[in-house]
Design a protein around this motif. Structure first.
Motif, PDB file in Angstrom:
ATOM      1  N   SER A  57      63.356  67.195 -42.365  1.00  0.00           N
ATOM      2  CA  SER A  57      63.474  66.682 -43.731  1.00  0.00           C
ATOM      3  C   SER A  57      62.784  67.611 -44.711  1.00  0.00           C
ATOM      4  O   SER A  57      63.227  67.773 -45.855  1.00  0.00           O
ATOM      5  CB  SER A  57      62.874  65.278 -43.817  1.00  0.00           C
ATOM      6  N   ALA A  58      61.687  68.254 -44.269  1.00  0.00           N
ATOM      7  CA  ALA A  58      60.991  69.207 -45.143  1.00  0.00           C
ATOM      8  C   ALA A  58      61.891  70.388 -45.481  1.00  0.00           C
ATOM      9  O   ALA A  58      61.919  70.864 -46.619  1.00  0.00           O
ATOM     10  CB  ALA A  58      59.701  69.698 -44.483  1.00  0.00           C
ATOM     11  N   ALA A  59      62.658  70.861 -44.481  1.00  0.00           N
ATOM     12  CA  ALA A  59      63.576  71.973 -44.735  1.00  0.00           C
ATOM     13  C   ALA A  59      64.628  71.571 -45.769  1.00  0.00           C
ATOM     14  O   ALA A  59      64.982  72.363 -46.652  1.00  0.00           O
ATOM     15  CB  ALA A  59      64.241  72.408 -43.434  1.00  0.00           C
ATOM     16  N   SER A  60      65.131  70.337 -45.662  1.00  0.00           N
ATOM     17  CA  SER A  60      66.108  69.858 -46.632  1.00  0.00           C
ATOM     18  C   SER A  60      65.510  69.810 -48.034  1.00  0.00           C
ATOM     19  O   SER A  60      66.173  70.164 -49.021  1.00  0.00           O
ATOM     20  CB  SER A  60      66.614  68.467 -46.231  1.00  0.00           C
ATOM     21  N   GLU A  61      64.258  69.376 -48.128  1.00  0.00           N
ATOM     22  CA  GLU A  61      63.593  69.295 -49.430  1.00  0.00           C
ATOM     23  C   GLU A  61      63.363  70.689 -50.009  1.00  0.00           C
ATOM     24  O   GLU A  61      63.510  70.902 -51.215  1.00  0.00           O
ATOM     25  CB  GLU A  61      62.260  68.565 -49.300  1.00  0.00           C
TER      26      GLU A  61
END
Length: 405
Positions: free
Chosen positions: A295-299
């Protein structure tokens, strides 16, 4: 051409240009665009429809042969007289208090405090087109579009026309439709009964929110000792971004994340996005991007996209004679993404986005963009990435959309 009554073929010869044909923009590009520069306007390099006269502080926005003018009355009349001599022009339409102007379905109006944009007439015609008269809904989309029976060819045509109308509304003055439009448009190729029900819910939502629109203050908003309005400082920019990691499990979406971003100027949306995106860097043998594991990569991907939008806005604002902050605050609700963008953590699970990370770092290190944390419940970009409860949806929507009388 075939005669619609006799059904016989007839041959015609076109003796001159027809209004609306594909060559019209090129013809205007070769006439009015060059002429405006000859009379002192500076044309935007990043937004070619912007023409700004620096000595008169006069802004002209050009859409083929339609002009929007913003400046002092005397300067507007000056360019109007010159254009009337050069071209065969219609009378000026003045936006005055209590009046409105219809531009391609958008009603532009003005009162003592605000300039506003809404689409009540367009929405009403759209609901008539869809033959909709159901109970109003508080949200345009409340559940995923599950697999169901395909629509008939006639119904599929109506579905595509309806989604096309939603597209126009979502990209003009109805950001509250952006996420619903993004989800529905993924079903254009194979529309189903569930997709049709989703479109009907969007219609039900519009039925209860016909008067909603955008507004921006008319006057200088710099507080003074005599000011009791409490309005923020003029040219107050705000930037937000968000991403929903693989939250859409509909088959055609392939678990792609949804990213959203919004830029507000004095409380009014200027740019906003809601898109389904694959965030992994594809290998040569991969024909498309795919979803990520983090999810951090998506953010971080969303932050990288938003920084590009912010830079573009800064260039266009400069070409329009508008103030833009030297250092812009990008508000993000994911702390891991902020730490990564700030260079405070390194993770081998995020190596595939090093290029995008360095892009954000470069902007941060030069004090161009600074990432800061905002609680999810206060992040209006959340509005563009997921299905929300009616309470949350209305709370975020009402931060930048208002009933327009």
């Amino acid at each position: 051409m075939r005669d619609p009554y006799t059904k016989e073929m007839e041959l015609f010869e076109q003796s001159g240009p027809i209004y609306g044909e594909s060559s019209a923009p090129v013809r205007w590009e070769n006439t009015i665009a060059d002429w405006l520069q000859q009379v002192g306007f500076v044309r935007g390099e990043n937004e070619r429809s912007v023409f700004y006269h620096p000595t008169r502080d006069l802004l002209l926005l050009l859409y083929v042969d339609d002009c929007y003018l913003d400046g002092h009355d005397r300067d507007i009349r000056w360019i109007d007289q010159l254009m009337d001599k050069k071209f065969k022009c219609k009378e000026l339409e003045w936006l005055e208090e209590g009046s409105s102007i219809d531009f391609l379905g958008v009603d532009v109006s003005m009162n003592r405090g605000y300039v506003s944009m809404s689409m009540p007439r367009y929405v009403t015609k759209f609901l008539e087109l869809m033959n909709h008269g159901g109970t109003p809904s508080r949200v345009p989309l409340s559940k995923p579009i599950t697999h169901s029976e395909p629509l008939s060819p006639e119904q599929a045509t109506r579905f595509r026309a309806g989604v096309g109308c939603l597209n126009w509304m979502a990209h003009t003055v109805r950001p509250d439709l952006s996420y619903a439009h993004s989800r529905l448009s993924q079903h254009l190729h194979n529309p189903t009964e569930a997709a049709w029900q989703g479109l009907m819910q969007a219609c039900s939502y519009l039925q209860g929110t016909i008067q909603l629109g955008l507004r921006s203050p008319r006057w200088s908003l710099v507080p003074s000792s005599t000011d009791t309005t409490g309005w923020p400082e003029q040219h107050s920019w705000e930037f937000f971004c968000d991403s929903d990691h693989a939250g859409n499990d509909e088959v055609q979406n392939k678990r792609k994340s949804q990213w959203g971003g919004i830029a507000l100027l004095n409380g009014a949306p200027v740019v906003y996005q809601s898109k389904a995106v694959g965030v992994c860097m594809a290998m040569p043998k991969m024909k498309s991007t795919h979803t990520d594991f983090s999810s951090a990569a998506s953010e971080i991907y969303a932050a990288g996209n938003m920084t590009q939008e912010m830079l573009h806005m800064s260039y266009v604002a400069d070409e329009m004679g508008l103030k833009f902050p030297e250092t812009s605050m990008l508000q993000i609700d994911n702390k891991a993404a902020i730490s990564f963008a700030g260079g405070e953590t390194v993770s081998t699970k995020l190596r595939h986005i090093d290029v995008r990370q360095e892009w954000v770092h470069a902007l941060r290190d030069r004090d161009i963009i600074h990432p800061v944390h905002v609680p999810s419940k206060e992040n209006p970009a959340d509005f563009f990435t997921k299905i929300l409860t009616p309470q949350t949806f209305e709370y975020l929507r009402d931060r930048f959309m208002h009933p327009i009388p």
